[in-house]
Design a protein around this motif. Structure first.
Motif, PDB file in Angstrom:
ATOM      1  N   UNK A 235       0.836  -1.209   0.000  1.00 53.26           N
ATOM      2  CA  UNK A 235       0.000   0.000   0.000  1.00 53.26           C
ATOM      3  C   UNK A 235       0.869   1.257   0.000  1.00 53.26           C
ATOM      4  N   UNK A 236       1.939   1.221   0.786  1.00 56.69           N
ATOM      5  CA  UNK A 236       2.823   2.395   0.832  1.00 56.69           C
ATOM      6  C   UNK A 236       3.531   2.580  -0.493  1.00 56.69           C
ATOM      7  N   UNK A 237       3.878   1.466  -1.133  1.00 60.13           N
ATOM      8  CA  UNK A 237       4.533   1.564  -2.438  1.00 60.13           C
ATOM      9  C   UNK A 237       3.582   2.200  -3.455  1.00 60.13           C
ATOM     10  N   UNK A 238       2.316   1.766  -3.410  1.00 59.46           N
ATOM     11  CA  UNK A 238       1.322   2.321  -4.344  1.00 59.46           C
ATOM     12  C   UNK A 238       1.119   3.813  -4.066  1.00 59.46           C
ATOM     13  N   UNK A 239       1.082   4.172  -2.785  1.00 55.25           N
ATOM     14  CA  UNK A 239       0.935   5.579  -2.386  1.00 55.25           C
ATOM     15  C   UNK A 239       2.089   6.404  -2.952  1.00 55.25           C
ATOM     16  N   UNK A 240       3.266   5.870  -2.772  1.00 58.91           N
ATOM     17  CA  UNK A 240       4.469   6.569  -3.239  1.00 58.91           C
ATOM     18  C   UNK A 240       4.457   6.711  -4.765  1.00 58.91           C
ATOM     19  N   UNK A 241       4.070   5.621  -5.445  1.00 66.52           N
ATOM     20  CA  UNK A 241       3.995   5.683  -6.911  1.00 66.52           C
ATOM     21  C   UNK A 241       2.970   6.731  -7.351  1.00 66.52           C
ATOM     22  N   UNK A 242       1.856   6.798  -6.615  1.00 66.50           N
ATOM     23  CA  UNK A 242       0.823   7.799  -6.925  1.00 66.50           C
ATOM     24  C   UNK A 242       1.394   9.206  -6.817  1.00 66.50           C
ATOM     25  N   UNK A 243       2.192   9.419  -5.779  1.00 67.87           N
ATOM     26  CA  UNK A 243       2.804  10.742  -5.584  1.00 67.87           C
ATOM     27  C   UNK A 243       3.778  11.063  -6.716  1.00 67.87           C
ATOM     28  N   UNK A 244       4.651  10.131  -7.033  1.00 63.34           N
ATOM     29  CA  UNK A 244       5.683  10.446  -8.036  1.00 63.34           C
ATOM     30  C   UNK A 244       5.043  10.644  -9.412  1.00 63.34           C
ATOM     31  N   UNK A 245       3.927   9.924  -9.678  1.00 59.30           N
ATOM     32  CA  UNK A 245       3.212  10.142 -10.956  1.00 59.30           C
ATOM     33  C   UNK A 245       2.722  11.587 -11.053  1.00 59.30           C
ATOM     34  N   UNK A 246       2.119  12.064  -9.951  1.00 57.41           N
ATOM     35  CA  UNK A 246       1.603  13.441  -9.959  1.00 57.41           C
ATOM     36  C   UNK A 246       2.737  14.460 -10.101  1.00 57.41           C
ATOM     37  N   UNK A 247       3.853  14.176  -9.453  1.00 52.44           N
ATOM     38  CA  UNK A 247       4.992  15.101  -9.563  1.00 52.44           C
ATOM     39  C   UNK A 247       5.539  15.100 -10.983  1.00 52.44           C
ATOM     40  N   UNK A 248       5.608  13.900 -11.579  1.00 57.26           N
ATOM     41  CA  UNK A 248       6.095  13.821 -12.967  1.00 57.26           C
ATOM     42  C   UNK A 248       5.149  14.581 -13.900  1.00 57.26           C
ATOM     43  N   UNK A 269       5.280   6.744   5.695  1.00 55.70           N
ATOM     44  CA  UNK A 269       5.163   6.925   4.234  1.00 55.70           C
ATOM     45  C   UNK A 269       6.031   8.089   3.714  1.00 55.70           C
ATOM     46  N   UNK A 270       5.409   9.036   2.978  1.00 54.11           N
ATOM     47  CA  UNK A 270       6.209  10.072   2.300  1.00 54.11           C
ATOM     48  C   UNK A 270       7.018  10.941   3.259  1.00 54.11           C
TER      49      UNK A 270
END
Ligand code: HAM
Length: 425
Positions: A235-248, A269-270
């Motif tokens: 879940x934390x990995x998915x959260x992190x991926x969600x964040x980096x997608x938005x930043x990208x 988490x972050x």
């Protein structure tokens, strides 16, 4: 006996008028930016119960172990502390005033002095200033991204974006941190002989802190230690991926720093830091992350949260390099006078002029016109208003234009306002 010269406390700085101008401009820029994201200001006490910081920041952290200005209130014996940071007080206030009832969310910010008993050096002070931003009650990676975008927008507005870069990490959930912690303990136990005294102590109480060690002899050992990213829960990995997608998507460059653990225990988490190489050793200008467990830990109903705080002194130092320092704003008019009747007329006129929204600086005391003119000129005012005996008797005022070629004029005071309106606007 000669008395000792009184001076400010070491590491606690005066902000003199020339510098204050830059502070005001900075604070206005930040507050407008935060408003554009819908954040509201909260004002919090500087003193809190010591127990709050122990519980929020963690007993085995540098801040709580050795940097807090903690004292016993001589009047009632309470254990109090000058706040070393703002998140704990902000969450305390949100719980105390029931701001988080029924899944409510709040976007808050605060500004003010924080106190840590650190060894002062450039960029590190015992009284320093933060502007802190806290988003309470929101759990998705979208709010983490928003918090980061606020920083990015600000650096752009201040013209310092090229000097600052973003480092990110995820600390995962409690279980992933526990698994990582166990792996770290095993690893450092296997290398006990290479640990310094500080790290040996931390191994028992808070092994994660060993990763913070600045001891150069330990860096190779730390570099090879098990990394938290290897233990992240799904879940934390998915959260992190969600964040980096938005930043990208937003075009914000970031760098994964698996060693970024932060010095306060409430994070999960972050976590992120905005860093610069231009300020020497104290290069972190802004830092924060998610702290989903803190509200519950401080006695509230569980609620997710994330935030950050910027170090105002460090950002101002960067900003001053990028931009000519702001100049103090001169008054619009300078008022000079001679004689008792003239002074009273001048005093009345000064107030009326200010009623019109014009900034007026009035000469205080008595001096020759010549001396007063020198002051008027040095003040930077555009216009001098002159009251002498003649003017006072006639209900008039002489107007001298200090910054343009224009004949001095004498007008009835009731016409002054039209004239100033024409000259100043
Ligand atoms: P922090 O990393 O301890 O986090 O402090 C945030 C920023 O305050 C640092 O990045 C640095 O710029 C500045 N700062 C810290 N100590 C000093 C000092 N002695 N002198 C000058 N500047 C300093 C926090 O305080 C968290 N409350 C941030 C946060 C908010 N996390 C979630 N919400």
């Amino acid at each position: 006996m000669k008395q000792k010269k009184l001076q400010a406390v070491r590491g606690m700085n005066d902000i003199l008028p020339a510098e204050a101008e830059q502070w005001i401009e900075f604070e206005e820029t930040v507050s407008l930016c935060l408003r554009s994201y819908g954040y509201q200001q909260i004002r919090l006490p500087i003193v809190e119960h010591t127990a709050l910081f122990k519980r929020a920041i963690g007993e085995v952290t540098d801040i709580v172990e050795k940097e807090m200005y903690a004292f016993t209130d001589a009047l009632n014996g309470e254990e109090l502390t000058l706040r070393p940071e703002g998140t704990a007080g902000c969450v305390r206030a949100a719980i105390e005033h029931n701001l988080l009832a029924q899944g409510a969310s709040h976007r808050l910010w605060y500004a003010g002095p924080m106190f840590r008993h650190e060894r002062p050096q450039k960029g590190r002070y015992r009284q320093f200033h933060q502007i802190g931003v806290e988003a309470l009650g929101l759990e998705g990676p979208d709010i983490d991204a928003e918090l980061i975008l606020i920083g990015a927008r600000l650096w752009n507005e201040l013209g310092i974006a090229d000097d600052i870069s973003l480092e990110l990490n995820s600390l995962g959930d409690t279980e992933s941190r526990a698994a990582h912690r166990a792996a770290l303990v095993d690893y450092f136990n296997a290398h006990k002989g290479e640990l310094d005294e500080d790290s040996l102590r931390r191994l028992e109480r808070n092994p994660l802190r060993i990763l913070d060690s600045k001891n150069p002899d330990m860096q190779a050992l730390i570099e090879a230690a098990p990394k938290l990213t290897e233990y992240l829960d799904a879940a934390s990995r998915a959260h992190f991926d969600g964040l980096t997608r938005l930043l990208d998507d937003a075009g914000i460059p970031w760098r994964l720093n698996p060693r970024l653990v932060r010095g306060l225990d409430y994070y999960n988490r972050t976590v992120f830091e905005w860093v610069t190489t231009r300020l020497g050793a104290q290069g972190t200008v802004c830092a924060g992350g998610r702290y989903d467990g803190l509200v519950e830990q401080l006695g509230g109903k569980p609620a997710p949260a994330a935030g950050f705080a910027m170090g105002v002194e460090r950002l101002l130092a960067l900003w001053a390099e990028a931009e000519a320092p702001a100049q103090p704003t001169p008054p619009d008019v300078y008022i000079i006078h001679q004689g008792e009747a003239a002074r009273r007329a001048a005093f009345r006129c000064a107030e009326t002029v200010r009623d019109m929204g014009i900034d007026a600086l009035m000469f205080m005391g008595e001096a020759s016109f010549k001396a007063q003119f020198r002051k008027a000129d040095a003040s930077g005012a555009r216009v001098a208003l002159i009251f002498g005996d003649e003017e006072a008797q006639a209900g008039e005022v002489s107007v001298k234009f200090l910054r343009e070629e224009r004949e001095q004029q004498r007008v009835p005071t009731r016409q002054l306002f039209d004239l100033l309106d024409e000259v100043l606007y």
